[in-house]
Design a protein around this motif. Structure first.
Motif, PDB file in Angstrom:
ATOM      1  N   ARG A  94       0.533  -1.165   0.090  1.00 55.08           N
ATOM      2  CA  ARG A  94       0.020  -0.183   0.146  1.00 55.08           C
ATOM      3  C   ARG A  94       0.790   1.225   0.091  1.00 55.08           C
ATOM      4  N   PRO A 100      -2.572   3.839  -5.614  1.00 57.34           N
ATOM      5  CA  PRO A 100      -4.172   3.675  -5.510  1.00 57.34           C
ATOM      6  C   PRO A 100      -5.143   4.188  -6.569  1.00 57.34           C
ATOM      7  N   THR A 150      -7.716  -0.394  -6.038  1.00 54.51           N
ATOM      8  CA  THR A 150      -8.098  -0.541  -4.577  1.00 54.51           C
ATOM      9  C   THR A 150      -9.466  -1.321  -4.439  1.00 54.51           C
ATOM     10  N   GLN A 157      -4.092  -7.895  -5.166  1.00 55.93           N
ATOM     11  CA  GLN A 157      -3.124  -6.598  -5.330  1.00 55.93           C
ATOM     12  C   GLN A 157      -1.779  -7.021  -5.345  1.00 55.93           C
TER      13      GLN A 157
END
Length: 252
Positions: A94, A100, A150, A157
């Motif tokens: 992340r 994102p 996202t 991911q």
């Protein structure tokens, strides 16, 4: 598991490498077709070693080189590492992995835009075909390529980030805790992919916070303590007790 006696060429060599000025230097080799695990208590040097191989950090002394002794390429930074066949998968997807605000397809293709260029223009069809081939290989579950990344689960991911790294067609894949935060099913998909890559001749270095994962995946394990290489294990010597003992500086 590959037969190390038949692995023909040296892929990466660290020579007299010191992770810090007060740490003991060490030398190591990584060969095609092997999976090498890195273990140690948090902050004891294994992550720094991985980042030095990726060209992200500098050693206190010593060198990281690719190729054989007669044709060595010294890795001095991340750009040089990527250009010479080293790919790195970060730990925190992340914070340092995904973009994102971008789509699944854009996240996949961002490192290899030039490979989709035709006469100076990006070929959307070429980019989509490349993504689809890795989607199928890694069993990426995504509603559509233009969906925001996202919207995917953490495991998917992670698969997109792995696809991005593999799209660079590396000789050496550096994995920083690659199954962190993913479900059990995704873990086993990734394990099968890693084993398949090694069988095809790629070298992999896996840093994992889980000893069981290293013992399950790797052909040998390097254990770090106090920013130095304290133990190297293969075969029957690779077991939970021995790794933990080395991590704490004790004899097994």
């Amino acid at each position: 598991m590959p037969d190390h006696s038949t692995l023909s060429s040296l892929l990466l060599h660290s020579r007299d490498l010191a992770l810090r000025h007060d740490a003991h230097p060490f030398s190591q080799t990584i060969r095609p077709g092997e999976i090498v695990g890195l273990a140690g208590l948090d902050g004891h040097g294994q992550e720094r070693f991985l980042e030095i191989m990726a060209g992200l950090k500098k050693p206190a002394q010593g060198t990281i080189c690719l190729g054989g002794p007669n044709a060595e390429i010294r890795i001095s930074d991340f750009r040089m590492a990527v250009a010479n066949g080293i790919a790195y998968l970060p730990r925190d997807r992340r914070a340092t992995g995904i973009f994102p605000m971008q789509s699944v397809l854009d996240n996949f293709a961002i490192s290899t835009v030039g490979r989709d260029a035709r006469f100076g223009l990006i070929s959307a069809a070429s980019r989509l075909r490349r993504y689809q081939s890795y989607r199928d290989r890694l069993s990426i579950s995504a509603p559509r390529p233009d969906a925001a990344i996202t919207t995917l689960s953490g495991g998917n991911q992670q698969k997109v980030l792995l696809a991005r790294a593999l799209a660079l067609e590396p000789r050496l894949l550096l994995l920083n805790d690659p199954t962190r935060g993913v479900d059990v099913a995704t873990r086993h998909v990734l394990y099968d992919v890693f084993r398949g890559l090694a069988a095809e001749g790629m070298a992999l270095v896996v840093l994992s916070s889980e000893i069981e994962e290293i013992l399950l995946l790797c052909h040998r394990v390097l254990v770090f303590r106090d920013h130095g290489l304290t133990a190297e294990m293969t075969g029957a010597a690779m077991n939970t007790e021995s790794v933990i003992s080395a991590m704490f500086g004790r004899a097994a």
